[in-house]
Design an enzyme around this catalytic site. Sequence first.
Site, mmCIF file in Angstrom:
data_model
loop_
_atom_site.group_PDB
_atom_site.id
_atom_site.type_symbol
_atom_site.label_atom_id
_atom_site.label_comp_id
_atom_site.label_asym_id
_atom_site.label_seq_id
_atom_site.Cartn_x
_atom_site.Cartn_y
_atom_site.Cartn_z
ATOM 1 N N HIS A 53 13.966 -44.757 33.358
ATOM 2 C CA HIS A 53 13.999 -45.230 34.749
ATOM 3 C C HIS A 53 12.811 -46.119 35.103
ATOM 4 O O HIS A 53 12.785 -46.714 36.192
ATOM 5 C CB HIS A 53 14.093 -44.051 35.722
ATOM 6 C CG HIS A 53 12.841 -43.235 35.844
ATOM 7 N ND1 HIS A 53 12.470 -42.291 34.910
ATOM 8 C CD2 HIS A 53 11.870 -43.218 36.798
ATOM 9 C CE1 HIS A 53 11.343 -41.721 35.277
ATOM 10 N NE2 HIS A 53 10.946 -42.267 36.424
ATOM 11 N N HIS A 54 11.827 -46.267 34.216
ATOM 12 C CA HIS A 54 10.725 -47.201 34.456
ATOM 13 C C HIS A 54 10.774 -48.421 33.533
ATOM 14 O O HIS A 54 9.821 -49.207 33.499
ATOM 15 C CB HIS A 54 9.371 -46.503 34.316
ATOM 16 C CG HIS A 54 8.988 -45.716 35.530
ATOM 17 N ND1 HIS A 54 8.695 -46.302 36.744
ATOM 18 C CD2 HIS A 54 8.863 -44.377 35.719
ATOM 19 C CE1 HIS A 54 8.395 -45.358 37.630
ATOM 20 N NE2 HIS A 54 8.493 -44.184 37.034
ATOM 21 N N LYS B 122 6.555 -35.537 35.167
ATOM 22 C CA LYS B 122 5.297 -35.511 35.911
ATOM 23 C C LYS B 122 4.647 -34.134 35.884
ATOM 24 O O LYS B 122 3.482 -33.991 36.263
ATOM 25 C CB LYS B 122 5.525 -35.972 37.354
ATOM 26 C CG LYS B 122 5.756 -37.478 37.458
ATOM 27 C CD LYS B 122 5.879 -37.936 38.896
ATOM 28 C CE LYS B 122 6.034 -39.461 38.968
ATOM 29 N NZ LYS B 122 6.196 -39.930 40.356
ATOM 30 N N HIS C 236 14.864 -36.895 36.982
ATOM 31 C CA HIS C 236 14.345 -38.106 36.360
ATOM 32 C C HIS C 236 12.819 -38.105 36.256
ATOM 33 O O HIS C 236 12.259 -38.705 35.339
ATOM 34 C CB HIS C 236 14.815 -39.345 37.133
ATOM 35 C CG HIS C 236 14.055 -39.612 38.385
ATOM 36 N ND1 HIS C 236 14.208 -38.858 39.526
ATOM 37 C CD2 HIS C 236 13.094 -40.536 38.667
ATOM 38 C CE1 HIS C 236 13.413 -39.312 40.460
ATOM 39 N NE2 HIS C 236 12.708 -40.323 39.975
ATOM 40 N N ASP C 237 12.136 -37.435 37.180
ATOM 41 C CA ASP C 237 10.671 -37.426 37.183
ATOM 42 C C ASP C 237 10.090 -36.103 36.695
ATOM 43 O O ASP C 237 8.913 -35.824 36.931
ATOM 44 C CB ASP C 237 10.139 -37.719 38.593
ATOM 45 C CG ASP C 237 9.733 -39.176 38.770
ATOM 46 O OD1 ASP C 237 9.606 -39.889 37.755
ATOM 47 O OD2 ASP C 237 9.543 -39.601 39.922
#
Length: 339
Positions: free
Chosen positions: A199-200, A148, A144-145
């Site tokens: 997700h944000h 980054k 999910h991240d």
Amino acid sequence: KGTHLLAPSCGLAVSDGTGQPALAEAGFPGFRWDAWAGLLAPAKTPRAIVERLNAEVLRARVRNHLELSYRRRQQEALVRERTEELETARVQLVRRLARTMEYHESTAVGNRVVRLGHYARLIAEAAGAKPDLADLMMKAAPLHDIGKLGVPAQVLHKSSGLSAPEWEQMKKHAEIGAEIIGVHDDPLLSLARTLALTHHERWDGNGYPKGLKGEDIPWPGRVMAAVDTFEALTVTRFHQEPLPIDGAMSLIERASGTQFDPAIVAALKQVLPDMRAIRDTYADQLGDLVDLAIVASGFVLRAMAGAAGTDTRMSTWFVLCTSDRKSTRLNSSHTDISR
């Protein structure tokens, strides 16, 4: 008496007890009697001939059937084995890619990938997901991240609040992650892309990157929002100390209906004992944390849910979050508990 016996399974017709084929009556034009002469010679009667031929054909057919069945089972077992190997390899690639992001984000890497997967599965199941979807959530959650990787390390490692330009860089990671994963028909990668992109997003519409609101946010993204925040609040990070699990749950409950889907928050609360067990089972070892820029001297990770008073720790966390750490304030312009 002029009657004839017919063995249709082997294509033989015999009549009148003479041992000669009655081809016209049996309707087998072109039948070669001499081809069967060696096989038929020892037989004494037409009926014995037919019975012997039928028995031979039956045995051959049974033998062929058993052999084909055995080979089919072998092939099916091989396909299952190869499929399991491919699935295992795919899940490992997902985890390794997520681990790559962890090395970019932090100088200390622990068991975050494993925890995220278990948290996502637990909350998804509690929220009513079928087993197949819950399993996919477990496999896809670590990615999910992944976006980054496109955010400068100095921004990710910053222990103080982010400037406005830095925050804009941070917010790009959702769309970068979706771009890294790409568009796929594969269920796992398709779900991973959804998690990375949404997700944000916030229940009240103040999230990013699209500002989706309520039911417009894909359900997996709503689950991942709670998972991501729970993980972020309960581990050591550059810009904050971890909260005890009950303290993290309290904050998430306060954000129910604003940042989070209330139904997902209820599901998280339902499985909180299991979340605690996962956190304890896959806790990062103290040695994995020594490189993080934390000012909490003498802090011991395994004591965070034990001896220390919850009120004191909550107060400390609120001081950190309401000072210059704009990206972690509950109701800040950055609209998110976690980065």
